[in-house]
Scaffold this active site. Sequence first.
Site, PDB file in Angstrom:
ATOM      1  CE1 TYR A   1     -36.181 -32.568 -76.684  1.00  0.00           C
ATOM      2  CE2 TYR A   1     -38.155 -32.023 -77.933  1.00  0.00           C
ATOM      3  CZ  TYR A   1     -37.183 -32.930 -77.568  1.00  0.00           C
ATOM      4  OH  TYR A   1     -37.209 -34.199 -78.089  1.00  0.00           O
TER       5      TYR A   1
ATOM      6  CD  GLU B   1     -33.740 -34.868 -78.033  1.00  0.00           C
ATOM      7  OE1 GLU B   1     -34.769 -35.471 -77.712  1.00  0.00           O
ATOM      8  OE2 GLU B   1     -32.646 -35.056 -77.470  1.00  0.00           O
TER       9      GLU B   1
END
Length: 380
Positions: free
Chosen positions: A101, A190
Amino acid sequence: MDLYEYQGKQLFAKAGIPVSDGRVAKTPAEARAAAGELGGPVVVKAQVLTGGRGKAGGIKLASTPDEAEARADDILGLDIKGHVVRTLWIEKASDIAKEYYLSLTFDRGARKPLYMFTTQGGVDIEEVAANDPDALVRLHVDPLEGFHPWQARRLVYGAGVSDPSEQKQIAAIVGKLYDAFTRFDAMLCEVNPLIVTPDGEVKALDSKFTVDDSALFRHPDIAAMRDTAAADPIEAFAREKDVTYVKLDGEVGVLGNGAGLTMSTVDVVTFAGGRPANFCDLGGGGSAQGVVDALEVITRDPQVKAIFFNIFGGITRCDEVAKGVLQALDQMKLELPIVVRLDGTNAEEGRRILAEAAPPNLHVSPTMLDAAGKAVELAR
Ligand code: GDP
Ligand code: MN
């Protein structure tokens, strides 16, 4: 402005962040054609402005064009958290060895962009932050100094990535993400998951990209990405009229002048036992046209049963606003009850003007709490 995954990936690609090849499809037939062009297995991905598509059944693998067509048929029209799927992204399927991530967001508290990176990707980042906070590496970038390569190394080593090739690729992506963030005036970039393939190749498998609305004027190409068909029609109407409008879920329409007062009005409606249906901020002015525009926006929302118009007269005097309200009610047909609270400069004069000329559905109240109570009662 939030971008769809495929639009965010276009910007990633411009910044040199590796993404998979893909095509947009609006129909099952287009999905089949896209899969044929891409060749080999594909993934059919719902394009909606919300996360958790995978869990909601909005992301499916397909090994042939036939299958892609069938999966597209399943996914189109699906309702994912209130967002109906009208667009698909057909992407060359990736083999996944690891899911990481990576994000860069604007931390308003620190007034700096903030990187977050963890090798525990693919899941909700809030879960990682709650269950294993040490696994999440956080790092601010000073916007005046800009990004420095050591910051990427700190993220990569901090999260415990040990493979040298991965370290190098991720560090490069971290730097390019900063480029994308600043170049496109982003508020959020993101990548979840950032994957490592079995061959050791790192790439962005998903994208969540938010661009600062106030900077859109210098990105006409991004502004043109807005999907007006999918936007809430009332929000679109408000944007057209240049009215600040936020949709909520109750029954009292809220109109105030100034952001602070509007927020307090939302609070006081809740305090009085009601629920705001939405709120509009008139800003400093109280011109008749501004009031008409805001009332038109508010009354388009069928959930609104009563309107609470909260004015504090400062530079804009209450008598002016009162005249504006009356002019507005002259110009439009308003059947809903409206409660007006006027206070501040020339409040008495304003209340008198309203009391003399107001139609029966308009109620005037001197205090916020009184007015809120009245509006909540009328909305029942
Ligand atoms: P989200 O659920 O909205 O965050 O959508 P994502 O694009 O992140 O996809 C969700 C999950 O689907 C990923 O975490 C992957 O596990 C899986 N997925 C997406 N694309 C692929 C792909 O190309 N190959 C494989 N094997 N899985 C994929
Ligand atoms: Mn994702």
